[in-house]
Design a protein around this motif. Structure first.
Motif: not given
Ligand SMILES: Cc1ncc(COP(=O)(O)O)c(C=O)c1O
Length: 482
Positions: A244-248
């Motif tokens: 829930a919200g990728t780092t990239s």
């Protein structure tokens, strides 16, 4: 020397530090990072040490002030509008003050008797935040862990121990012959999940990487075939991890659709919301995590989008019983054989750490004093600003957008005409490094589909679209032929 412990000395020291920090916080000039040569920094640090002199000198406030100044100056300037590069934030200053209290009273918080208020505050925050998750209030559990990476590992351990009973005590000998446990994740999952698989003896390569759609979210239509394929290859997938919200790029996987697959196949459904779970506190943005109520566990880093000092990670489990599964262990010196109403609140059996910072205190204090709008207002501003920045890029011929931002992370490429496709990757890396060296802005880079991109993470509400325009000029300058 023992005056160092005296209350009067403490007051003087604290006043010195406060005045330096106040100066630091009031400086809103644009600056990123003053990257020092480590040898010169070591020299500067050594010059401040009394042990470098033949006779230790008496205490003086000047030296303390110089230590604080050096510390502050050599860090990434998270409170400046030039800071757009990472996911840790300029904290709400009050949260730092409360953290300072924690450091002075020094109460580790895994056990009720050592950290009474922190343990109670954890319970309160769990209930407050669960309003946005939506689990059965009588059944869910929450504990704090030292960072999102450890929370992911802890949740995966609980998932594995549930799927393969006996493995915690007997190791892999508890597995039936031919059983090869595996975890399924989105291709953009944070590296801590692969690392956790390595730590658990599953093997970093035993990760089933699920394909992404055009928005870089797990493509829900291709999950079942990918799982079938893994099974045919002899893997026993026991856990599905969504981000829930990728780092990239800050993409949100379709939690509701993935939850359906997990349920159908009896997989543990873990959501890594280290970055994006904080959007739950916003009425306007909560929908990005639709389906979170169907997860088995959730990692939520408050030291990212809740603006408190690191580490402060919350690990939620839908079912309290399962929260005990990660480390079912006995240690007679701390774990009570017969629980009473106090020791029933202990978390020491559920988290990896023995001594653990009372990391909930800054978050709870902010919540107690300001309520949720402090967080929601800032998060909404940052996400709006990121969309504005995306619109700016779309209007510029020398920049290339890669994705539509869903949160406060934006990746893009600088593509002046003279840079051909074969040089794009290397050029972005050079530009990023030069921007960092110039010291005015701090941005990061990430590879998207194997090609480097510039990455900004809007964590600072002092940033305006005007600052973003300034950053683009700085990027153009950095991209000039050298
Ligand atoms: C999606 C995601 N998961 C996990 C982590 C790891 O969290 P931590 O740095 O708190 O260990 C990060 C950190 O950037 C992240 O972005």
């Amino acid at each position: 020397m023992l005056e160092a412990f005296e209350a009067q000395r403490f007051r003087e020291n604290a006043e010195t530090v406060l005045s330096r920090l106040e100066k630091h916080l009031s400086d809103l000039s644009i600056r990123g990072l003053e990257l020092a040569d480590p040898a010169r920094l070591t020299e500067a640090a050594r010059a401040l040490m009394t042990t470098e002199r033949e006779q230790p000198t008496a205490f003086d406030e000047e030296r303390l002030a110089a230590i604080v100044d050096l510390y502050v100056r050599t860090g990434i300037q998270v409170h400046s509008p030039g800071y757009m590069g990472r996911q840790f934030s300029g904290v709400v200053p009050l949260s730092g003050v409360i953290d300072f209290v924690s450091s002075v009273v020094n109460q580790p918080s895994s056990f009720y008797e050592a950290g009474q208020l922190p343990i109670v505050a954890e319970r309160i925050m769990a209930d407050e935040l669960n309003q946005f998750i939506g689990w059965d209030p009588g059944r869910f559990a929450m504990l704090t862990t030292s960072g999102g990476s450890l929370a992911n590992l802890t949740a995966l351990l609980a998932a594995r121990n549930r799927a393969f009973p006996g493995i915690l005590s007997r190791g892999n000998s508890a597995l039936q012959a031919q059983v090869r446990p595996a975890v399924a994740v989105g291709a953009d999952v944070h590296y801590s999940v692969a690392r956790a698989a390595g730590v658990m003896g599953i093997g970093e390569d035993r990760i089933v990487r699920l394909p992404l759609d055009r928005r870089r979210r797990i493509d829900a239509d291709r999950v079942r075939p990918a799982l079938d394929e893994a099974e045919e290859a002899g893997l026993t997938v026991f856990c599905l991890v969504a981000s829930a919200g990728t780092t990239s790029v800050g993409a949100f996987d379709p939690l509701d659709r993935l939850a359906a697959v997990a349920q159908e196949r009896d997989l543990w459904f873990h959501v890594d919301g280290a970055h994006g779970a904080s959007l739950l506190v916003s009425d306007k943005l909560r929908h990005r995590l639709r389906g979170i109520d169907r997860a088995d566990s959730l990692t939520w880093d408050a030291h990212k989008m809740m603006f408190v000092p690191a580490p402060c990670t919350l690990l939620f489990y839908r079912d309290r019983e399962r929260s005990r599964g990660a480390f079912r262990q006995t240690a007679s010196y701390v774990f009570d054989e017969r629980q009473d109403s106090n020791s029933a609140l202990d978390n020491g059996d559920k988290n990896f750490e023995c001594t653990k910072r009372p990391m909930i205190m800054p978050l709870w204090a902010l919540w107690a004093i300001y309520g949720k709008s402090l967080f929601a207002d800032k998060i909404e501003y940052l996400c709006r600003l990121t969309q504005e920045a995306h619109a700016i890029l779309e209007s510029l011929p020398d920049f290339e957008t890669i994705h539509r931002p869903e949160a406060n992370i934006l990746c893009f490429r600088y593509r002046p005409e003279r840079i051909g496709d074969d040089r794009v990757h290397e050029f972005q890396v050079d530009v990023r490094n030069r921007v960092k060296e110039q010291g005015n802005f701090f941005i990061s880079k990430v590879d998207v589909d194997g090609v480097a991109a510039l990455r900004v993470v809007m964590m600072n509400h002092h940033i305006t679209s005007g600052h973003f325009h300034m950053l683009l000029d700085e990027i153009r300058k950095a991209g000039q032929p050298q």
